[in-house]
Design a protein around this motif. Structure first.
Motif, PDB file in Angstrom:
ATOM      1  N   ALA A  29      -1.586  10.172 -14.969  1.00 11.16           N
ATOM      2  CA  ALA A  29      -1.787  11.435 -14.260  1.00 11.16           C
ATOM      3  C   ALA A  29      -1.177  12.624 -14.986  1.00 11.16           C
ATOM      4  O   ALA A  29      -1.208  13.735 -14.469  1.00 11.16           O
ATOM      5  CB  ALA A  29      -1.183  11.323 -12.858  1.00 11.16           C
ATOM      6  N   TYR A  30      -0.627  12.415 -16.170  1.00 11.88           N
ATOM      7  CA  TYR A  30       0.095  13.465 -16.884  1.00 11.88           C
ATOM      8  C   TYR A  30      -0.755  14.724 -17.082  1.00 11.88           C
ATOM      9  O   TYR A  30      -1.954  14.636 -17.337  1.00 11.88           O
ATOM     10  CB  TYR A  30       0.530  12.920 -18.247  1.00 11.88           C
TER      11      TYR A  30
ATOM     12  N   ILE B 140       3.240  10.497 -10.069  1.00 10.81           N
ATOM     13  CA  ILE B 140       2.411  10.959  -8.956  1.00 10.81           C
ATOM     14  C   ILE B 140       1.766  12.298  -9.289  1.00 10.81           C
ATOM     15  O   ILE B 140       0.564  12.485  -9.134  1.00 10.81           O
ATOM     16  CB  ILE B 140       3.243  11.071  -7.665  1.00 10.81           C
ATOM     17  N   SER B 141       2.589  13.246  -9.770  1.00  9.39           N
ATOM     18  CA  SER B 141       2.074  14.610  -9.885  1.00  9.39           C
ATOM     19  C   SER B 141       1.615  14.961 -11.293  1.00  9.39           C
ATOM     20  O   SER B 141       0.827  15.879 -11.467  1.00  9.39           O
ATOM     21  CB  SER B 141       3.154  15.600  -9.457  1.00  9.39           C
ATOM     22  N   GLY B 142       2.132  14.261 -12.301  1.00  7.62           N
ATOM     23  CA  GLY B 142       1.773  14.601 -13.674  1.00  7.62           C
ATOM     24  C   GLY B 142       2.752  15.553 -14.337  1.00  7.62           C
ATOM     25  O   GLY B 142       2.625  15.853 -15.506  1.00  7.62           O
ATOM     26  N   GLY B 148       3.274  21.221  -8.864  1.00  5.01           N
ATOM     27  CA  GLY B 148       1.923  21.751  -8.624  1.00  5.01           C
ATOM     28  C   GLY B 148       1.109  20.879  -7.699  1.00  5.01           C
ATOM     29  O   GLY B 148      -0.070  20.630  -7.937  1.00  5.01           O
ATOM     30  N   MET B 149       1.735  20.361  -6.653  1.00  9.35           N
ATOM     31  CA  MET B 149       1.025  19.453  -5.741  1.00  9.35           C
ATOM     32  C   MET B 149       0.355  20.184  -4.588  1.00  9.35           C
ATOM     33  O   MET B 149      -0.575  19.675  -3.982  1.00  9.35           O
ATOM     34  CB  MET B 149       2.008  18.430  -5.156  1.00  9.35           C
ATOM     35  N   HIS B 156      -3.094  18.678  -3.987  1.00  8.24           N
ATOM     36  CA  HIS B 156      -4.029  18.552  -5.099  1.00  8.24           C
ATOM     37  C   HIS B 156      -4.241  17.109  -5.513  1.00  8.24           C
ATOM     38  O   HIS B 156      -5.311  16.729  -5.924  1.00  8.24           O
ATOM     39  CB  HIS B 156      -3.492  19.305  -6.315  1.00  8.24           C
ATOM     40  N   ARG B 157      -3.164  16.338  -5.473  1.00  5.47           N
ATOM     41  CA  ARG B 157      -3.259  15.009  -6.078  1.00  5.47           C
ATOM     42  C   ARG B 157      -2.974  13.916  -5.062  1.00  5.47           C
ATOM     43  O   ARG B 157      -2.143  14.077  -4.183  1.00  5.47           O
ATOM     44  CB  ARG B 157      -2.285  14.898  -7.250  1.00  5.47           C
TER      45      ARG B 157
END
Lengths: 176, 359
Positions: A29-30, B140-142, B148-149, B156-157
């Motif tokens: 997910a990066y 989870i978020s990158g 930036g969720m 968003h994710r």
């Protein structure tokens, strides 16, 4: 005694600090640098509208092309451009971008050229819709595929008019 | 003979600029005055010049540690104005991220606190544990920071495979139970530097209006998650932690036990993640005329947002009151009569976030 054991144990173990080349894997997910697909882009400007640090901009070569530009030094990797793109032309790459020295100077830059196409009806240069959108709207062999937005609007209006007043179809002429 | 001593604005205890002017008599502090405002960025004004989507990215930069809380609270305020109800899955994901962020914030604080009392090996242990939380957040978020969720109307994710994150939580729980909590509460070095130090009584806590772990360590049982449940907290059964002593040790213990509770909340939320959409709305948000004020429990205490809209593309006012803004002045009450050498751990014990305070 316990301390000596710990020290001896630590001496025999490899270093816990990683070498620069031995980078840990990034998760799938990066959020890395952006990638842009010119064939899907309609240059609607949504990505530039939602980009708080203004890392995305558009430049024009009038009559020929529109360029989508990205500079990683200003990017905050929030992913709002990819999230809000109506045609999914932008995505965040999973790879780690190369290092950069300053936000003002070097770093990854991307220019993606979207060539304009002449309208098959009036000749005006315009950004064509993505092929998949046109297929969904009109199928593959429809004359409207080559139209500019203005002519598409006219064509839709003309269809509506003919549906209500069949005789009016021949009289109306669209001038640009 | 009394003398005054300026500590800061650079690196008074943490790598953030604020200044403490101390009046000392020998080694003992008579009084102190705290000055903040060295890194003012004008985010509230900037927020009035950015559109509703850009503001989320901007607000996320209010704080580097509790970035999600700020973006989330702002989105909740915008949702309240627009009357949008967030899908249950999105509320659960927001809860998970908020609690992971609390874990990461408290662990960071525990590490900095250990460093401030000269306990470097504990700092290393704590930061190794914190890395587990950072990896989970990244998976989870990158992103490791500024996740930036949040978006107005949801997240968003997705968390496609919630069970994948459970082993990291187990390792974290073991690390907390075996290393961090026993060391802070049992090690003579740690106890000597924290027990009875920087006391803030219940009355003083009320008078200085402290919030969050600082208030709960002084016997004030206030927690927005319990008093006014938002997101999924009501359904997950939240238990707040409270200690009556009011010293640095109590603040350490409150944060440590809160981490245990956070791990429980995250595990519960991951296992009971409901199915459904991530967003209630499509496309760019349209916020009608209106105003809303929202409180959430940030890692450091209650964060307050007032957001007003005139129906245009930008918010007309975004007022932010962060927990550190009220906790930092309480340092003045805590240091009176304390040795000068304890000033740095007393400052650190309120977990001051200058980035939030100065905005």
């Amino acid at each position: 005694m316990a301390m000596l054991k710990t020290i001896l144990g630590n001496l025999l173990r490899p270093s816990r600090t990683r070498a620069p080349a031995d980078m840990p894997d990034v998760p799938p997910a990066y959020r890395g640098a952006l990638a842009h697909e010119a064939a899907r882009c309609t240059a609607c400007g949504t990505c530039a509208y939602v980009c708080a640090p203004k890392a995305i901009s558009f430049t024009q070569d009038p009559g020929l092309s529109v360029s989508w530009r990205f500079f990683i030094g200003q990017c905050s990797f929030c992913g709002l451009c990819a999230q809000n793109c109506p045609t999914q032309a932008i995505r965040l790459e999973a790879g780690v971008p190369a290092g950069m020295n300053s936000a003002a100077g070097d770093g990854f830059r991307l220019e993606s050229v979207i060539p304009l196409r002449a309208c098959t009806r009036c000749g005006a240069a315009h950004v064509p819709l993505p092929a998949s959108t046109m297929d969904a709207l009109w199928g593959s062999d429809e004359a409207e595929r080559g139209y500019c937005p203005e002519c598409r609007r006219w064509a839709a209006g003309a269809r509506l008019r003919v549906a209500f007043v069949p005789a009016a179809g021949e009289e109306v002429r669209h001038e640009r | 003979m009394p003398y005054s001593f300026p500590l800061g604005p650079y690196h008074p205890a943490l790598e953030e600029p604020f200044k403490v002017k101390v009046q000392c008599r020998g080694e003992v502090i008579d009084s102190a005055t705290v000055e903040v405002g060295f890194s003012f960025r004008g985010i509230e004004l900037l927020a009035q010049k950015r559109n509703w989507v850009e503001v989320i990215t901007l607000i996320e930069r209010v704080c580097g540690i509790c970035s999600n809380t700020h973006a989330m609270t702002f989105c909740m305020a915008a949702e309240t104005i627009a009357g949008i109800e967030v899908p249950r899955r999105a509320a659960h994901i927001r809860t998970i991220i908020a609690e992971l962020e609390r874990l990461h914030s408290h662990l960071l604080w525990a590490g900095v606190g250990a460093e401030d009392i000269g306990f470097h090996s504990l700092f290393m242990e704590v930061f190794t544990l914190r890395e587990l939380v950072m990896d989970t957040l990244e998976a989870i978020s990158g992103n490791r920071v500024n996740y930036g969720m949040n978006c107005i109307g949801g997240v968003h994710r997705d968390i496609p495979d919630p069970k994948q994150h459970l082993p990291a939580l187990d390792r974290l729980a073991t690390g907390l139970a075996e290393i961090v909590i026993p060391t802070f509460t049992g090690n003579p070095t740690a106890l000597a530097r924290t027990r009875g130090v920087g006391r803030l009584s219940r009355e003083q806590a009320v008078e200085w209006a402290v919030v969050g772990p600082v208030a709960r360590a002084s016997g004030l049982d206030i927690d927005v998650r319990k008093d006014q449940p938002y997101l999924s907290y009501a359904g997950l059964g939240f238990a707040s932690v409270m200690r009556p002593e009011g010293d640095v040790l109590a603040r350490v213990v409150v944060r440590a036990l809160e981490m245990v509770e956070s791990i429980r909340l995250i595990r519960e939320a991951l296992l009971s993640l409901p199915a459904g959409p991530l967003r209630a709305t499509e496309g760019l948000p349209e916020i009608p005329v209106g105003e809303a004020s929202i409180r959430t429990e940030a890692p450091r205490g209650e964060a307050f947002y007032y957001v007003a809209s005139e129906g245009g593309p930008t918010p007309s006012r975004v007022k932010i009151r962060t927990p550190s803004f009220v906790n930092i002045p309480a340092i003045e009450a805590m240091v009176v009569g304390q040795p000068l050498a304890d000033l740095s751990i007393i400052q650190a014990s309120v977990d001051p976030c200058i980035s939030c305070t100065d905005r």
